[in-house]
Design an enzyme around this catalytic site. Structure first.
Site, PDB file in Angstrom:
ATOM      1  N   LYS A  69      46.433  62.962  30.349  1.00 55.13           N
ATOM      2  CA  LYS A  69      44.979  62.221  30.500  1.00 55.13           C
ATOM      3  C   LYS A  69      45.137  61.519  29.196  1.00 55.13           C
ATOM      4  CE  LYS A  69      42.418  65.246  33.491  1.00 55.13           C
ATOM      5  NZ  LYS A  69      41.427  65.771  33.921  1.00 55.13           N
TER       6      LYS A  69
ATOM      7  N   ARG B  47      46.945  73.639  28.919  1.00 60.56           N
ATOM      8  CA  ARG B  47      46.186  73.280  29.018  1.00 60.56           C
ATOM      9  C   ARG B  47      45.725  74.311  27.119  1.00 60.56           C
ATOM     10  NH1 ARG B  47      42.916  72.371  34.200  1.00 60.56           N
ATOM     11  NH2 ARG B  47      43.416  70.036  34.765  1.00 60.56           N
TER      12      ARG B  47
ATOM     13  N   ARG C  29      48.483  74.551  38.752  1.00 58.14           N
ATOM     14  CA  ARG C  29      46.787  75.145  38.584  1.00 58.14           C
ATOM     15  C   ARG C  29      47.857  76.183  37.417  1.00 58.14           C
ATOM     16  NH1 ARG C  29      42.783  72.270  40.370  1.00 58.14           N
ATOM     17  NH2 ARG C  29      41.394  74.006  40.197  1.00 58.14           N
TER      18      ARG C  29
ATOM     19  N   THR D 273      40.456  74.893  33.457  1.00 56.45           N
ATOM     20  CA  THR D 273      40.024  73.678  33.481  1.00 56.45           C
ATOM     21  C   THR D 273      39.076  73.167  31.822  1.00 56.45           C
ATOM     22  OG1 THR D 273      38.668  73.379  35.384  1.00 56.45           O
ATOM     23  CG2 THR D 273      37.973  71.981  33.775  1.00 56.45           C
TER      24      THR D 273
ATOM     25  N   PHE E   6      28.326  65.087  34.524  1.00 56.63           N
ATOM     26  CA  PHE E   6      29.630  64.747  33.604  1.00 56.63           C
ATOM     27  C   PHE E   6      30.452  63.231  34.436  1.00 56.63           C
ATOM     28  CE2 PHE E   6      31.500  68.361  35.743  1.00 56.63           C
ATOM     29  CZ  PHE E   6      32.352  67.765  36.660  1.00 56.63           C
TER      30      PHE E   6
ATOM     31  N   HIS F 199      45.507  67.145  34.421  1.00 52.06           N
ATOM     32  CA  HIS F 199      44.406  67.033  35.925  1.00 52.06           C
ATOM     33  C   HIS F 199      46.222  67.682  36.803  1.00 52.06           C
ATOM     34  CE1 HIS F 199      42.917  66.527  39.317  1.00 52.06           C
ATOM     35  NE2 HIS F 199      43.744  65.748  40.089  1.00 52.06           N
TER      36      HIS F 199
ATOM     37  N   TYR G  90      37.865  60.127  40.782  1.00 50.99           N
ATOM     38  CA  TYR G  90      37.205  61.174  40.762  1.00 50.99           C
ATOM     39  C   TYR G  90      35.569  61.018  41.377  1.00 50.99           C
ATOM     40  CZ  TYR G  90      39.676  63.206  37.062  1.00 50.99           C
ATOM     41  OH  TYR G  90      41.192  63.911  36.648  1.00 50.99           O
TER      42      TYR G  90
HETATM   43  P1  CMP Z   1      40.141  67.297  36.247  1.00 50.81           P
HETATM   44  O1  CMP Z   1      40.974  68.710  36.609  1.00 50.81           O
HETATM   45  O2  CMP Z   1      40.505  66.092  36.045  1.00 50.81           O
HETATM   46  O3  CMP Z   1      38.771  67.347  37.470  1.00 50.81           O
HETATM   47  C1  CMP Z   1      37.426  66.618  36.908  1.00 50.81           C
HETATM   48  C2  CMP Z   1      37.180  66.354  35.553  1.00 50.81           C
HETATM   49  O4  CMP Z   1      36.121  66.332  34.796  1.00 50.81           O
HETATM   50  C3  CMP Z   1      38.355  67.995  35.054  1.00 50.81           C
HETATM   51  O5  CMP Z   1      39.622  67.544  34.691  1.00 50.81           O
HETATM   52  C4  CMP Z   1      37.163  67.416  33.314  1.00 50.81           C
HETATM   53  O6  CMP Z   1      38.106  66.441  32.509  1.00 50.81           O
HETATM   54  C5  CMP Z   1      36.186  66.951  33.844  1.00 50.81           C
HETATM   55  N1  CMP Z   1      35.262  67.860  33.961  1.00 50.81           N
HETATM   56  C6  CMP Z   1      35.151  69.138  34.613  1.00 50.81           C
HETATM   57  N2  CMP Z   1      34.230  70.117  34.299  1.00 50.81           N
HETATM   58  C7  CMP Z   1      32.919  69.294  33.013  1.00 50.81           C
HETATM   59  C8  CMP Z   1      32.155  69.440  32.625  1.00 50.81           C
HETATM   60  N3  CMP Z   1      31.094  70.697  32.396  1.00 50.81           N
HETATM   61  N4  CMP Z   1      31.980  68.772  31.348  1.00 50.81           N
HETATM   62  C9  CMP Z   1      32.834  67.624  31.014  1.00 50.81           C
HETATM   63  N5  CMP Z   1      33.741  67.365  31.742  1.00 50.81           N
HETATM   64  C10 CMP Z   1      34.089  67.900  32.785  1.00 50.81           C
END
Ligand code: CMP
Length: 139
Positions: A11, A104, A87, A93, A59, A117, A51
């Site tokens: 990212k 991460r 994963r 996340t 968000f 991601h 997305y």
């Molecule tokens: P990703 O795994 O790419 O999938 C969706 C993305 O949304 C996640 O990673 C984060 O970058 C973002 N994301 C998920 N949950 C939240 C949250 N609670 N607040 C802000 N961003 C989020």
């Protein structure tokens, strides 16, 4: 479920900070083979399309802004049990909850700017990989 391929993208925060090479090294050392890779800068609309599944989330707008704030590095990866193993490699996340040694934990700054991601299912891996690489030869 066992699978052979997953989709990932490094990212904007991690690319901008020069972590692309270090992250790809960890991915390869974990046994994944890169079968497709490129560097792209999404428009906000393209990020929103990628997305779209999150469009009802609070968000979503910030996520689209963030994901179009700079170049990203999309990749298709191959390995037995690719979706689940990847994963595990990237961690939770929210980096505050990510296990030690995960990508991460090492590189993410926040739950939004979380460095990388990883697809959550075989079906989404195919959809997400096609978003960036449909019709492009994979090796
Ligand atoms: P990703 O795994 O790419 O999938 C969706 C993305 O949304 C996640 O990673 C984060 O970058 C973002 N994301 C998920 N949950 C939240 C949250 N609670 N607040 C802000 N961003 C989020």
């Amino acid at each position: 479920m066992t699978t052979n391929r997953t989709y990932t993208m490094i990212k904007p925060d991690a690319v901008a900070e020069g972590h692309t090479g270090a992250i790809i090294k960890l991915i390869e050392e974990a046994g994944f083979r890169v079968v497709a890779i490129k560097k792209v800068h999404l428009t906000p609309a393209q990020a929103g399309q990628f997305y779209a599944v999150h469009q009802e989330r609070p968000f979503y707008n910030d996520l689209c802004k963030y994901m179009s704030s700079g170049p990203i590095v999309p990749m298709i990866l191959e390995k037995d049990n690719a979706v689940a193993d990847f994963r595990t490699l990237i961690g939770a996340t929210n980096p505050a909850q990510a296990a030690e040694g995960t990508i991460r934990k090492l590189f993410a700054k926040s739950i939004e700017s979380n460095a990388i991601h990883g697809s959550d299912s075989d079906e989404n891996a195919k959809i997400e990989g096609d978003f960036f690489f449909a019709g492009i030869e994979q090796f």
